[in-house]
Write a protein that holds these residues in place. Structure first.
Motif, short mmCIF file in Angstrom:
data_model
loop_
_atom_site.label_atom_id
_atom_site.label_comp_id
_atom_site.label_asym_id
_atom_site.label_seq_id
_atom_site.Cartn_x
_atom_site.Cartn_y
_atom_site.Cartn_z
N ASN A 60 86.15 32.46 45.02
CA ASN A 60 84.95 32.28 44.21
C ASN A 60 85.08 31.06 43.30
OD1 ASN A 60 83.82 34.55 45.34
ND2 ASN A 60 84.29 35.90 43.61
N ALA A 61 86.24 30.89 42.71
CA ALA A 61 86.47 29.75 41.82
C ALA A 61 86.39 28.44 42.61
CB ALA A 61 87.82 29.88 41.13
N ARG A 62 86.97 28.42 43.81
CA ARG A 62 86.94 27.24 44.66
C ARG A 62 85.50 26.91 45.05
NH1 ARG A 62 91.36 27.80 46.61
NH2 ARG A 62 91.01 29.63 47.89
N SER A 63 84.72 27.92 45.40
CA SER A 63 83.30 27.72 45.75
C SER A 63 82.51 27.17 44.56
CB SER A 63 82.66 29.02 46.21
OG SER A 63 83.22 29.45 47.41
N ALA A 64 82.79 27.70 43.39
CA ALA A 64 82.09 27.23 42.18
C ALA A 64 82.43 25.78 41.88
CB ALA A 64 82.44 28.11 41.00
N LEU A 65 83.69 25.41 42.02
CA LEU A 65 84.09 24.02 41.79
C LEU A 65 83.48 23.08 42.82
CD1 LEU A 65 87.84 24.47 40.78
CD2 LEU A 65 85.94 23.74 39.31
N GLU A 66 83.40 23.50 44.06
CA GLU A 66 82.77 22.68 45.10
C GLU A 66 81.28 22.50 44.82
OE1 GLU A 66 83.80 24.73 48.70
OE2 GLU A 66 85.84 23.92 48.71
N ALA A 67 80.64 23.56 44.32
CA ALA A 67 79.21 23.46 43.97
C ALA A 67 79.01 22.47 42.82
CB ALA A 67 78.66 24.83 43.59
N VAL A 68 79.89 22.51 41.84
CA VAL A 68 79.81 21.56 40.72
C VAL A 68 80.00 20.14 41.23
CG1 VAL A 68 81.00 20.79 38.62
CG2 VAL A 68 80.49 23.21 38.94
N ASP A 69 80.95 19.92 42.12
CA ASP A 69 81.18 18.59 42.68
C ASP A 69 79.95 18.09 43.43
OD1 ASP A 69 83.73 18.33 41.67
OD2 ASP A 69 84.72 18.99 43.53
#
Length: 157
Positions: free
Chosen positions: A11-20
């Motif tokens: 979930n954290a990885r997905s959130a960071l990718e969305a921010v990028d």
């Protein structure tokens, strides 16, 4: 000690990718709105008509006015912090090279217009300046934002 399970990590990885992705989208939108490029294209055609059909003084006056109006409009639309989607950025987030890239596009347009007009004139075409200005105006109108985006990528701006 904090223990993360695999699901939380994903979930954290997905959130960071969305921010990028959002940051990249905002960065891509920095520039001038599409209607600016179409207004520039219309002025380009007007200058081609003036250069071909009007007296020299009218063509020179039109060119000076076009340059002044374009610079004023671009300066008001683009101060380095506005995105085309209406997003306002910190000045530190926008490259100082961007205005120079816009100027480079316009100077390249002038050089291509003159070169094509001279080539068409040497070939005997009637109203070579008008034809050349319409061709370059089409490139500016249809491709201005994309050209700027590509130049920004190449210049890391």
């Amino acid at each position: 000690m904090i223990v993360m399970n695999e699901a939380t990590g994903d979930n954290a990885r997905s959130a960071l990718e969305a921010v990028d992705r959002v940051q990249q989208k905002v960065s891509d939108d920095v520039g001038l709105p599409r209607w600016y490029w179409w207004m520039t294209a219309a002025g380009w055609i007007a200058l081609g008509v003036l250069g071909s059909l009007a007296p020299v003084w009218a063509a020179v006056t039109g060119t000076v006015l076009f340059g002044a109006l374009n610079a004023t409009l671009a300066g008001r639309l683009y101060d380095g912090t506005r995105g085309t989607a209406g997003v306002r950025l910190r000045r530190s987030a926008v490259s100082r090279r961007l205005p120079w890239l816009i100027i480079a596009i316009l100077v390249a347009g002038v050089l291509v217009t003159v070169g094509v007009a001279l080539w068409l004139d040497a070939d005997g075409a009637a109203h070579a300046g008008i034809i050349a200005s319409v061709a370059v105006a089409a490139v500016i109108g249809f491709g201005g934002p994309e050209i700027l985006r590509t130049l920004r990528h190449w210049a890391h701006a």
